[in-house]
Design an enzyme around this catalytic site. Structure first.
Site, mmCIF file in Angstrom:
data_model
loop_
_atom_site.group_PDB
_atom_site.id
_atom_site.type_symbol
_atom_site.label_atom_id
_atom_site.label_comp_id
_atom_site.label_asym_id
_atom_site.label_seq_id
_atom_site.Cartn_x
_atom_site.Cartn_y
_atom_site.Cartn_z
ATOM 1 C CB CYS A 23 -1.911 1.709 6.128
ATOM 2 S SG CYS A 23 -1.500 0.796 4.627
ATOM 3 C CB CYS B 189 -6.523 -0.671 5.380
ATOM 4 S SG CYS B 189 -4.809 -1.227 5.258
ATOM 5 C CG HIS C 153 -2.031 -0.976 1.170
ATOM 6 N ND1 HIS C 153 -3.071 -1.001 2.068
ATOM 7 C CD2 HIS C 153 -2.289 -1.960 0.278
ATOM 8 C CE1 HIS C 153 -3.922 -1.962 1.738
ATOM 9 N NE2 HIS C 153 -3.460 -2.564 0.659
ATOM 10 C CD GLU D 127 -1.891 4.130 3.229
ATOM 11 O OE1 GLU D 127 -1.583 3.502 2.203
ATOM 12 O OE2 GLU D 127 -3.040 4.131 3.708
#
Lengths: 145, 145
Positions: free
Chosen positions: B83, B80, B50, B52
């Site tokens: 993260c 999410c 992801h 992040e």
């Protein structure tokens, strides 16, 4: 089950020899080890380098997919929220973990991340629990001396 | 604030051009961009890639520490659980995010991960919300055609 958690324990011991908190993880598909890793947070200057994340990343790279739903993961300690969600994202079939983590564990104690309906991963906690817990206890006892 | 979220939007657009879900993140220290990244899940066969996570990993590597408590992170979408917990682990000072994620967002809607007492990260949601939400809406509309 015990065989694979023992391999995770070996990874935890290797992590300790590198000065990291002793936590290990092994990803298994059809009774074959696909990847294994120990905690590398300190060594790699990477807060995301938990054993589970590293083992999942290796397994996905090897299997050339971000979904590894035929794999199981064995971890010495109950995963945190980051790792629990990574396990969900990878669609890992079954999670086996050793020691429970009352403080930061996200699976059994905390927010029950993996229990929600969107999480299909089956969870088996407390596998070789005493042995897995002892490694961490001894590590933190040594730290306090 | 808008300048950095715009950079995150640019990262999201780059992610889209690689066939990934358009989400971007930027890590900032003293008004200077330390790292930026877009979602690479599909391209890297990595469920943990992801925006992040990638931006945090790059920033930590550059700053040679797994703790980056003088940094802020700007993300186009509410993080999410994976993260959100990674942000906590890295001790990032402030999280700015654009669109709210009703389904999988872990900060505002879901388990309020970052609101717990152990999470010190300050959270500012809804920065350039419309613009950030539109990128994702358009991406998923195109997918449905």
């Amino acid at each position: 089950m015990q065989y694979f958690i023992n391999l995770a324990i070996q990874e935890a011991e290797k992590a300790e020899s590198r000065g990291s908190v002793p936590i290990g993880a092994v990803v298994v598909q059809n009774n074959k080890v696909i990847s294994s890793a120990g905690n590398e947070v300190i060594k790699n200057s990477d807060p995301t380098a938990h054993a589970e994340i590293l083992a999942i990343r290796k397994a996905c790279l090897l299997l050339n997919s971000h979904i590894i739903d035929e794999c199981d993961i064995y971890v010495t300690l109950e995963p945190c929220a980051m790792c629990a969600h990574a396990i969900y994202l990878s669609r890992i079939r079954r999670l086996y973990f050793g020691a429970y983590d009352v403080k930061r564990g996200a699976v059994d104690q905390w927010s029950s991340t993996l229990d929600r309906s969107i999480y299909k991963t089956e969870v088996i906690g407390g596998v070789c629990e005493t042995q897995c817990a002892e490694i961490l206890q001894k590590f933190f006892e040594k730290k306090r001396i």
